[in-house]
Design an enzyme around this catalytic site. Structure first.
Site, short mmCIF file in Angstrom:
data_model
loop_
_atom_site.label_atom_id
_atom_site.label_comp_id
_atom_site.label_asym_id
_atom_site.label_seq_id
_atom_site.Cartn_x
_atom_site.Cartn_y
_atom_site.Cartn_z
CB CYS A 173 5.21 2.09 7.16
SG CYS A 173 4.89 3.71 6.38
CG LEU A 174 6.43 1.01 1.18
CD1 LEU A 174 6.07 1.22 -0.23
CD2 LEU A 174 7.80 -0.45 1.09
CG HIS B 154 0.21 6.96 5.39
ND1 HIS B 154 1.45 7.08 6.06
CD2 HIS B 154 0.43 5.54 5.28
CE1 HIS B 154 2.37 6.36 6.13
NE2 HIS B 154 1.76 5.26 5.66
N GLY C 3 0.72 -1.16 0.11
CA GLY C 3 0.08 0.04 0.04
C GLY C 3 0.91 1.05 -0.04
CG HIS D 251 -0.55 1.25 7.20
ND1 HIS D 251 0.45 0.86 7.93
CD2 HIS D 251 0.16 1.95 6.39
CE1 HIS D 251 1.64 1.10 7.63
NE2 HIS D 251 1.44 2.20 6.60
CD GLU D 252 -0.97 2.68 2.63
OE1 GLU D 252 -0.56 3.62 2.69
OE2 GLU D 252 -0.25 1.52 2.88
CD GLN E 151 3.32 5.89 2.53
OE1 GLN E 151 2.17 5.53 1.95
NE2 GLN E 151 4.66 5.19 3.02
#
Ligand code: NI
Length: 165
Positions: A91-92, A137, A46, A133-134, A51
């Site tokens: 997480c990226l 963000h 995701g 999670h997204e 991000q």
């Protein structure tokens, strides 16, 4: 294929509340495509617009291994949640770290596609986790803010009791 640079934890961009996407134009289509390319290249499941430095409410999610399950969600809203799951999450934007996070087991989400059309979808398990999670963000929230605990390097490599959930 065009990938964008992923913003890392510590950058204030990740802490902003993103604005609603009002225009469903070519610029948005390119953003969503670039976000998917960036997510796949980084081997993530995701990615949210902040991000890649864009403070708009748009995310991409794909929890499949063969990249066949891409969901582009613009202005996503979680309408309903049920159950709970506790498991590992990364997480990226938070490289080389993982934590144990409790999330809903199922979610119902309303979102728009790249053309502005409204959709409703249900997701469960790992995909529900990724969507939550997204969406976090978009509100400046990172998983590290709500994790039960952070994994050690050894735990990141190996198995933890929570993997059975
Ligand atoms: Ni993330």
């Amino acid at each position: 294929m065009a990938t964008r640079k992923i913003v890392k934890i510590g950058d204030e961009t990740l802490r902003k509340v993103c604005r609603k996407q009002e225009k469903f134009d070519l610029r948005l289509a390119i953003l969503l495509k670039d976000m998917a390319d960036t997510m796949y290249k980084a081997e993530g499941v995701g990615l949210a617009a902040p991000q890649v430095g864009i403070l708009r409410r748009a995310v991409v999610v794909d929890v499949t291994e063969d990249h066949s399950g891409l969901k582009e969600m613009v202005n996503p809203e979680i309408l309903e949640t049920s159950g709970s799951q506790t498991g590992r999450e990364g997480c990226l934007s938070v490289p080389e770290r993982q934590g144990v996070v409790t999330r809903p087991m199922k979610v119902r989400v309303r979102y728009q596609d790249r053309h502005g059309k409204l959709w409703e979808a249900e997701a469960e398990g790992f995909e529900a986790r990724a969507i939550c999670h997204e969406v976090d963000h978009l509100n400046g929230v990172l998983y590290v803010d709500k994790m039960d605990r952070e994994l050690t390097e050894e735990e990141i490599q190996g198995r933890i009791p929570e993997d059975e959930n």
